[in-house]
Design a protein around this motif. Structure first.
Motif, short mmCIF file in Angstrom:
data_model
loop_
_atom_site.label_atom_id
_atom_site.label_comp_id
_atom_site.label_asym_id
_atom_site.label_seq_id
_atom_site.Cartn_x
_atom_site.Cartn_y
_atom_site.Cartn_z
N ARG A 234 0.81 -1.21 0.00
CA ARG A 234 0.00 0.00 0.00
C ARG A 234 0.85 1.27 0.00
O ARG A 234 0.37 2.34 -0.32
CB ARG A 234 -0.92 0.01 1.22
CG ARG A 234 -1.96 -1.11 1.22
CD ARG A 234 -2.82 -1.05 2.45
NE ARG A 234 -3.72 -2.20 2.52
CZ ARG A 234 -4.59 -2.40 3.52
NH1 ARG A 234 -4.66 -1.51 4.52
NH2 ARG A 234 -5.35 -3.46 3.53
N LEU A 235 2.14 1.12 0.40
CA LEU A 235 3.03 2.29 0.42
C LEU A 235 3.50 2.68 -0.98
O LEU A 235 4.09 3.75 -1.15
CB LEU A 235 4.24 2.01 1.30
CG LEU A 235 3.95 1.78 2.79
CD1 LEU A 235 5.24 1.41 3.52
CD2 LEU A 235 3.36 3.03 3.42
N ARG A 236 3.27 1.80 -1.95
CA ARG A 236 3.81 2.09 -3.28
C ARG A 236 3.14 3.34 -3.90
O ARG A 236 3.81 4.14 -4.55
CB ARG A 236 3.58 0.89 -4.21
CG ARG A 236 4.49 -0.28 -3.90
CD ARG A 236 4.32 -1.36 -4.95
NE ARG A 236 5.19 -2.48 -4.71
CZ ARG A 236 6.47 -2.56 -5.08
NH1 ARG A 236 7.01 -1.52 -5.70
NH2 ARG A 236 7.18 -3.62 -4.83
N THR A 237 1.85 3.48 -3.69
CA THR A 237 1.16 4.63 -4.29
C THR A 237 1.68 5.97 -3.77
O THR A 237 2.07 6.85 -4.58
CB THR A 237 -0.35 4.51 -4.05
OG1 THR A 237 -0.81 3.31 -4.66
CG2 THR A 237 -1.09 5.71 -4.65
N PRO A 238 1.73 6.20 -2.41
CA PRO A 238 2.30 7.48 -1.96
C PRO A 238 3.77 7.63 -2.32
O PRO A 238 4.23 8.76 -2.55
CB PRO A 238 2.09 7.44 -0.45
CG PRO A 238 1.86 6.02 -0.10
CD PRO A 238 1.18 5.41 -1.29
N LEU A 239 4.51 6.53 -2.43
CA LEU A 239 5.91 6.63 -2.84
C LEU A 239 6.01 7.09 -4.30
O LEU A 239 6.91 7.87 -4.65
CB LEU A 239 6.60 5.27 -2.68
CG LEU A 239 7.15 4.95 -1.28
CD1 LEU A 239 7.71 3.55 -1.24
CD2 LEU A 239 8.22 5.96 -0.90
N THR A 240 5.11 6.60 -5.12
CA THR A 240 5.14 7.02 -6.53
C THR A 240 4.88 8.51 -6.65
O THR A 240 5.55 9.24 -7.40
CB THR A 240 4.09 6.23 -7.31
OG1 THR A 240 4.39 4.83 -7.20
CG2 THR A 240 4.12 6.61 -8.78
N VAL A 241 3.88 8.98 -5.89
CA VAL A 241 3.58 10.42 -5.91
C VAL A 241 4.78 11.21 -5.40
O VAL A 241 5.14 12.26 -5.97
CB VAL A 241 2.33 10.70 -5.06
CG1 VAL A 241 2.07 12.20 -4.98
CG2 VAL A 241 1.12 9.97 -5.65
N LEU A 242 5.40 10.72 -4.32
CA LEU A 242 6.56 11.42 -3.75
C LEU A 242 7.70 11.46 -4.75
O LEU A 242 8.39 12.49 -4.89
CB LEU A 242 6.98 10.74 -2.46
CG LEU A 242 8.12 11.40 -1.68
CD1 LEU A 242 7.73 12.83 -1.27
CD2 LEU A 242 8.47 10.60 -0.44
N ASN A 245 7.01 14.07 -7.34
CA ASN A 245 7.18 15.42 -6.80
C ASN A 245 8.65 15.78 -6.64
O ASN A 245 9.04 16.94 -6.81
CB ASN A 245 6.46 15.55 -5.46
CG ASN A 245 4.95 15.50 -5.63
OD1 ASN A 245 4.42 15.81 -6.70
ND2 ASN A 245 4.24 15.12 -4.57
#
Length: 465
Positions: A234-242, A245
């Motif tokens: 589940r951490l992959r999605t916010p990591l991709t956004v980060l 950015n």
């Protein structure tokens, strides 16, 4: 259990053998005596017809000579004088003549054995006595052999019962030993350990219960691994956004440090997912020569954290990393432990608070000290409890637990105390030989190392940019 069963069977069988063998041996002895005197009685009775017909000395001498024991000088005849007839004595009389006036048969003890005295009436007023000598050897003939055979049978019974008890003990003990061995294997992490469901009913039920428990443990661990993998994924999605950015930050030291941090975070998430799926946790190094160089790892991590330390105006001090320091732990585990401790310093101390990392090498252990000049930890014991956290936002309480498990995987430990900087000091004790000494021994060894110069010193320290 096996030896106890053998002892019980040995005692019971011995008592049974003694209870039957001793009376039987006495019966055998009495039977041999009765047999000897029965033969003597028949021999004496053989002269009865002759004495009832005649008392002629010559006729009696011939009859005595032809008797069974007459030629062996074991039989004699005494006829008292009566009615004008003289007294007759044939053979060797072992009993005095004045004691031969008897009315019934009897046995008397004489030197060298016994005699059987058999009265025979030769007339209405005269009774002859036939004396048959029975040697002691004949009275006990065959008794010794019978006793030896009886003792051999008793010993054979005892040995046989002990052998049977030992086999029964093995049948009872082996399932218990297999159960103990499987429990040790399961405790050491070999989750495939199972016990054959055989043996006595109680042990078979215990084996069934153990196998069921092991299956449940495997299932629970599999569920935990799947949950860890799912949560990490589940951490992959916010990591991709980060990561997207970070690409817009442009160039510069801070931007590069952020990109490196994001890449490392992605690698850690991938590692967590693979480890959870493969059920191969990275703990202590597997064999001799494995592990990592603590000095190189500390230099790398301090270079990473130095940019943030510079931004917050923190003074950093490092000591003991001027030469290689091999530790029997995986590099990723040591990186995670150091990042957890250094991250705690940045999260839980004010900006501008100094901190230091020191490494002290010994013959059988390495001490890594992370200290700061912050407010300190009010309850070190609670801080070491897994999941407790510090009570502040973003604290899960797992950082120090990661450090603790790293140290304990080598037989070492983690202690929290007051540092020379005035704040908290976390001491990581790593055993180089993998043995887990007692706490008292470890404390004594630590004091010994303090006397040898392993206490925190900063004369070799250097400041990081």
């Amino acid at each position: 259990m096996r030896w106890a069963l053998v002892k019980v069977c040995l005692a019971v069988t011995t008592m049974v053998v003694v209870a039957f063998a001793v009376p039987l041996g006495l019966v055998i002895k009495e039977m041999a005596r009765d047999r000897a005197f029965s033969n003597a009685e028949r021999t004496a009775a053989a002269l009865g017809p002759t004495l009832s017909i005649t008392t002629d000395r010559d006729e009696l001498a011939r009859a005595l000579a032809t008797a069974q024991t007459g030629a062996e000088d074991r039989m004699s005849v005494y006829v008292p004088a009566a009615g004008g007839n003289p007294e007759i004595r044939l053979g060797r009389l072992r009993v005095p003549a004045d004691e031969l006036d008897i009315n019934r048969a009897r046995a008397d003890e004489v030197p060298g054995g016994s005699v059987w005295l058999q009265p025979i009436a030769v007339s209405t007023d005269k009774i002859a006595v036939v004396e048959v000598f029975v040697p002691e050897a004949e009275v006990s003939n065959g008794v010794t052999t019978a006793w030896i055979v009886l003792a051999g049978v008793g010993i054979a019974l005892i040995i046989g019962s002990v052998a049977v008890a030992d086999r029964l003990g093995v049948r009872m003990v082996q399932p218990a030993q297999r159960l103990v061995g499987a429990a040790h294997e399961l405790g050491e992490g070999r989750l495939g350990a199972r016990v054959p469901e055989d043996g006595p009913t109680e042990l078979r039920l215990a084996a069934i219960a153990f196998n069921s428990m092991a299956d449940q443990v495997v299932q629970l661990l599999a569920n935990e691994r799947e949950l860890a993998a799912d949560l990490s994924h589940r951490l992959r999605t916010p990591l991709t956004v980060l990561r997207l950015n970070v690409a817009s930050l442009g160039t510069g030291t801070a931007a590069e440090q952020t990109r490196v941090a994001v890449e490392q975070l992605e690698r850690e998430v991938d590692t967590i997912i693979r480890t959870a799926r493969d059920a191969k946790p990275q703990t202590a190094a597997a064999g001799p020569g494995a592990g990592c160089d603590a000095a190189e790892v500390i230099r790398e991590r301090m270079d990473f954290w130095s940019a943030l330390a510079e931004d917050e105006g923190r003074k950093v001090r490092v000591a003991g990393i001027d030469r290689p320091v091999r530790l029997p732990v995986a590099r990723g585990e040591l990186v995670a432990a150091l990042d957890a401790l250094l991250g705690n310093v940045f999260r839980h101390t004010p900006e501008g608070t100094a901190f230091a990392v020191d490494v002290h090498s010994g013959e059988d252990a390495v001490i890594v000290l992370v200290s700061d000049a912050g407010p300190g930890i009010l309850d070190p014991e609670a801080a070491m409890a897994r999941g407790r956290g510090s009570g502040s936002d973003g604290s899960t309480g797992l950082g120090l637990d990661i450090v603790r498990r790293l140290a304990e995987s080598t037989g070492g430990d983690v202690r929290i105390g007051s540092s020379v900087l005035g704040g908290t000091e976390v001491r990581i004790w790593v055993q180089l030989d993998g043995r887990g000494p007692r706490a008292g021994h470890r404390a004594r060894g630590h004091r010994g190392r303090e006397r040898k110069g392993l206490v925190p010193t900063f004369n070799r320290s250097r400041s990081l940019p």
